[in-house]
Design a protein around this motif. Structure first.
Motif, PDB file in Angstrom:
ATOM      1  N   ILE A 296       0.856  -1.185   0.000  1.00 56.21           N
ATOM      2  CA  ILE A 296       0.000   0.000   0.000  1.00 56.21           C
ATOM      3  C   ILE A 296       0.894   1.238   0.000  1.00 56.21           C
ATOM      4  N   LYS A 297       0.766   2.036  -1.029  1.00 54.93           N
ATOM      5  CA  LYS A 297       1.600   3.238  -1.126  1.00 54.93           C
ATOM      6  C   LYS A 297       1.084   4.338  -0.202  1.00 54.93           C
ATOM      7  N   ARG A 298       2.007   5.142   0.272  1.00 56.58           N
ATOM      8  CA  ARG A 298       1.643   6.252   1.131  1.00 56.58           C
ATOM      9  C   ARG A 298       0.733   7.235   0.391  1.00 56.58           C
ATOM     10  N   GLY A 299      -0.305   7.694   1.070  1.00 63.37           N
ATOM     11  CA  GLY A 299      -1.207   8.676   0.488  1.00 63.37           C
ATOM     12  C   GLY A 299      -2.371   8.102  -0.293  1.00 63.37           C
ATOM     13  N   THR A 300      -2.445   6.766  -0.419  1.00 66.02           N
ATOM     14  CA  THR A 300      -3.570   6.158  -1.129  1.00 66.02           C
ATOM     15  C   THR A 300      -4.739   5.960  -0.173  1.00 66.02           C
ATOM     16  N   ASP A 301      -5.934   5.874  -0.731  1.00 64.08           N
ATOM     17  CA  ASP A 301      -7.170   5.739   0.052  1.00 64.08           C
ATOM     18  C   ASP A 301      -7.865   4.462  -0.415  1.00 64.08           C
ATOM     19  N   LYS A 302      -7.564   3.319   0.238  1.00 65.92           N
ATOM     20  CA  LYS A 302      -7.962   2.024  -0.293  1.00 65.92           C
ATOM     21  C   LYS A 302      -8.674   1.156   0.733  1.00 65.92           C
ATOM     22  N   ASP A 303      -9.491   0.228   0.190  1.00 69.07           N
ATOM     23  CA  ASP A 303     -10.059  -0.892   0.942  1.00 69.07           C
ATOM     24  C   ASP A 303      -9.421  -2.181   0.441  1.00 69.07           C
ATOM     25  N   ILE A 304      -9.235  -3.124   1.360  1.00 71.64           N
ATOM     26  CA  ILE A 304      -8.917  -4.496   0.975  1.00 71.64           C
ATOM     27  C   ILE A 304     -10.201  -5.296   1.096  1.00 71.64           C
ATOM     28  N   VAL A 305     -10.663  -5.867  -0.013  1.00 72.20           N
ATOM     29  CA  VAL A 305     -11.926  -6.584  -0.060  1.00 72.20           C
ATOM     30  C   VAL A 305     -11.666  -8.086  -0.056  1.00 72.20           C
ATOM     31  N   ILE A 306     -12.343  -8.794   0.828  1.00 73.65           N
ATOM     32  CA  ILE A 306     -12.364 -10.258   0.814  1.00 73.65           C
ATOM     33  C   ILE A 306     -13.788 -10.639   0.436  1.00 73.65           C
ATOM     34  N   SER A 307     -13.970 -11.100  -0.783  1.00 78.36           N
ATOM     35  CA  SER A 307     -15.314 -11.242  -1.357  1.00 78.36           C
ATOM     36  C   SER A 307     -16.200 -12.149  -0.509  1.00 78.36           C
TER      37      SER A 307
ATOM     38  N   ILE B  74      -2.658 -10.963   3.285  1.00 80.74           N
ATOM     39  CA  ILE B  74      -4.031 -11.368   3.583  1.00 80.74           C
ATOM     40  C   ILE B  74      -4.169 -12.825   3.198  1.00 80.74           C
ATOM     41  N   TYR B  75      -4.679 -13.620   4.118  1.00 84.93           N
ATOM     42  CA  TYR B  75      -4.903 -15.047   3.882  1.00 84.93           C
ATOM     43  C   TYR B  75      -6.407 -15.307   3.823  1.00 84.93           C
ATOM     44  N   ALA B  76      -6.833 -16.014   2.789  1.00 80.22           N
ATOM     45  CA  ALA B  76      -8.238 -16.389   2.632  1.00 80.22           C
ATOM     46  C   ALA B  76      -8.286 -17.751   1.954  1.00 80.22           C
ATOM     47  N   PRO B  77      -9.387 -18.493   2.068  1.00 80.44           N
ATOM     48  CA  PRO B  77      -9.469 -19.799   1.425  1.00 80.44           C
ATOM     49  C   PRO B  77      -9.162 -19.708  -0.073  1.00 80.44           C
ATOM     50  N   LYS B  78      -8.498 -20.718  -0.581  1.00 80.56           N
ATOM     51  CA  LYS B  78      -8.112 -20.748  -1.989  1.00 80.56           C
ATOM     52  C   LYS B  78      -9.336 -20.564  -2.887  1.00 80.56           C
ATOM     53  N   GLY B  79      -9.208 -19.652  -3.864  1.00 82.44           N
ATOM     54  CA  GLY B  79     -10.299 -19.381  -4.797  1.00 82.44           C
ATOM     55  C   GLY B  79     -11.116 -18.157  -4.453  1.00 82.44           C
ATOM     56  N   ILE B  80     -10.998 -17.662  -3.218  1.00 86.08           N
ATOM     57  CA  ILE B  80     -11.753 -16.476  -2.810  1.00 86.08           C
ATOM     58  C   ILE B  80     -11.044 -15.224  -3.335  1.00 86.08           C
ATOM     59  N   ARG B  81     -11.819 -14.312  -3.907  1.00 81.93           N
ATOM     60  CA  ARG B  81     -11.242 -13.096  -4.471  1.00 81.93           C
ATOM     61  C   ARG B  81     -10.838 -12.127  -3.366  1.00 81.93           C
ATOM     62  N   VAL B  82      -9.591 -11.694  -3.423  1.00 79.57           N
ATOM     63  CA  VAL B  82      -9.059 -10.674  -2.516  1.00 79.57           C
ATOM     64  C   VAL B  82      -8.493  -9.560  -3.381  1.00 79.57           C
ATOM     65  N   MET B  83      -8.904  -8.324  -3.150  1.00 76.24           N
ATOM     66  CA  MET B  83      -8.524  -7.248  -4.056  1.00 76.24           C
ATOM     67  C   MET B  83      -8.463  -5.911  -3.336  1.00 76.24           C
ATOM     68  N   LEU B  84      -7.786  -4.961  -3.987  1.00 74.56           N
ATOM     69  CA  LEU B  84      -7.764  -3.565  -3.560  1.00 74.56           C
ATOM     70  C   LEU B  84      -8.779  -2.763  -4.358  1.00 74.56           C
ATOM     71  N   ARG B  85      -9.398  -1.786  -3.726  1.00 79.90           N
ATOM     72  CA  ARG B  85     -10.307  -0.883  -4.429  1.00 79.90           C
ATOM     73  C   ARG B  85     -10.239   0.489  -3.784  1.00 79.90           C
ATOM     74  N   ASP B  86     -10.792   1.482  -4.470  1.00 77.99           N
ATOM     75  CA  ASP B  86     -10.937   2.809  -3.866  1.00 77.99           C
ATOM     76  C   ASP B  86     -11.857   2.702  -2.649  1.00 77.99           C
ATOM     77  N   ALA B  87     -11.537   3.387  -1.581  1.00 81.09           N
ATOM     78  CA  ALA B  87     -12.276   3.265  -0.326  1.00 81.09           C
ATOM     79  C   ALA B  87     -13.747   3.631  -0.506  1.00 81.09           C
ATOM     80  N   LEU B  88     -14.611   2.798   0.044  1.00 80.26           N
ATOM     81  CA  LEU B  88     -16.055   3.049  -0.011  1.00 80.26           C
ATOM     82  C   LEU B  88     -16.464   4.096   1.023  1.00 80.26           C
ATOM     83  N   ILE B  89     -15.906   3.995   2.212  1.00 79.85           N
ATOM     84  CA  ILE B  89     -16.300   4.878   3.312  1.00 79.85           C
ATOM     85  C   ILE B  89     -15.106   5.748   3.692  1.00 79.85           C
TER      86      ILE B  89
END
Length: 373
Positions: free
Chosen positions: A330-341, A358-373
């Motif tokens: 995560i770069k400094r100054g970014t405004d992000k969420d980590i999503v575990i679907s 981030i660890y999640a069961p194999k096959g589960i989507r884990v991604m970065l996105r612009d912050a929702l809140i």
């Protein structure tokens, strides 16, 4: 296919193959209903007699075959997504299947967000995310079908954009599609009188046509199963804890590097490197979070998974794949969420920069996105 299925034939209402084995699958008909004429599946029976559509599900390939015919129709496509799992419930590539038909995006479950959310900011966020996914919409409506929030706007949007068209309703499982379509049926359809099955002939696959007062139809399509969502992977007994039913209470953690958060035994968050900073978890209130030192995390999980670290239980964990690590810088100054679907998301608050695993069961989507809140 069993001989029993072949002998039962197809539903006179929607055309799907009838079966008596699974209530949750398409074409289910109770043994007690086999003497009725004509034979119709339980979903068609509920539409006809109780003015109610029930949610069923099909795999992605079958769903895409169903979508393939929409471009040839003159329809309004209502795509229902779950705000709590926006990326996981958005139908990828929907635009190429609907052709020139307009798409109304209905974003359900806004009642689950913490109170005090700015709806205009939320709408702008949804518009940006939908555009990034290549989805062109004639309108976007935020609502809660369960709490009856914003539903008047859904009805208004249908009236504005439907014109002289049928309405296809599409969405993934667990997005509240059946709740919403039942409201549409009550507002738009005159099903109080007795109907014959010929009034809702359906397609040859599994969509159900529900007659509207003006001679057009609502086409209720089955929910698509996306296996990258945790809600599709966990045993049924875990779903109640996973799916929030009231506004979520965000949990804020001030973490030093080399600290770990366990979300039951469903996921793990390691703050590997970076200055002390805060992270906010947006999860179902029924999910416990446990903090420990990174150096103890493996041992803690081995000794307490499915017990202190639960849900799921040890027995339920046997049906869930092992974890995959997702490393994020995560770069400094970014405004992000980590999503575990299917689970929720973690907001990075201080934007001081961080190295995260981030660890999640194999096959589960884990991604970065612009912050929702």
């Amino acid at each position: 296919m069993t001989n029993e299925l072949l002998e039962l034939g197809t539903c006179a209402g929607c055309g799907v193959k009838l079966q008596t084995e699974s209530v949750e699958n398409l074409g289910y008909i109770p043994q007690s209903a086999l003497e009725r004429e004509p034979l119709i599946c339980q979903r068609c029976f509920r539409i006809k007699n109780y003015n109610e559509a029930s949610s069923v599900a099909i795999d992605q390939d079958d769903f895409l075959r169903l979508l393939g015919g929409i471009a040839e129709t003159n329809s309004l496509v209502v795509h229902i997504v779950d705000l709590f799992d926006f990326e996981g419930s958005l139908i990828s590539g929907l635009q190429r299947f609907v052709g020139n038909n307009p798409v109304l995006l209905v974003v359900n479950k806004v009642d689950l967000l913490p109170k005090g959310m700015n709806m205009n900011r939320l709408l702008n966020w949804v518009q940006k995310q939908a555009k990034a996914q290549g989805l062109r919409t004639v309108d976007i409506v935020l609502c809660s079908a369960k709490r009856n929030i914003g539903f008047d706007r859904v009805v208004q949007a249908l009236a504005e954009h439907r014109g002289d068209r049928d309405v296809y309703v599409v969405g993934a499982t667990n997005v509240g599609k059946s709740t919403l379509i039942n409201r549409i049926i009550r507002d738009y359809s005159d099903l109080d009188r007795e109907l014959t099955t010929s009034r809702y002939p359906g397609t040859t696959l599994d969509a159900v046509h529900i007659p509207l007062d003006d001679g057009h139809d609502i086409i209720d399509t089955p929910g698509i199963v996306y296996h990258h969502r945790l809600t599709e992977m966990v045993p049924r007994g875990v779903l109640q804890a996973l799916l929030p039913d009231k506004p979520i209470k965000q949990i804020v953690y001030q973490l030093n590097e080399q600290q770990t958060l366990f979300i039951g035994s469903l996921a793990r968050f390691d703050f590997v490197e970076g200055p002390r900073q805060s992270f906010t978890l947006y999860l179902s209130n029924a999910l416990p979070v446990h903090r420990t030192k990174l150096e103890r995390a493996d041992e803690l999980y081995a000794n307490h998974r499915g017990e202190m670290l639960a849900p799921p239980t040890r027995e339920q964990l046997e049906d869930i794949p092992g974890w995959t690590r997702h490393r994020m810088t995560i770069k400094r100054g970014t405004d992000k969420d980590i999503v575990i679907s299917g689970l929720g998301w973690i907001r990075i608050n201080d934007t001081e920069g961080a190295l995260l695993d981030i660890y999640a069961p194999k096959g589960i989507r884990v991604m970065l996105r612009d912050a929702l809140i």
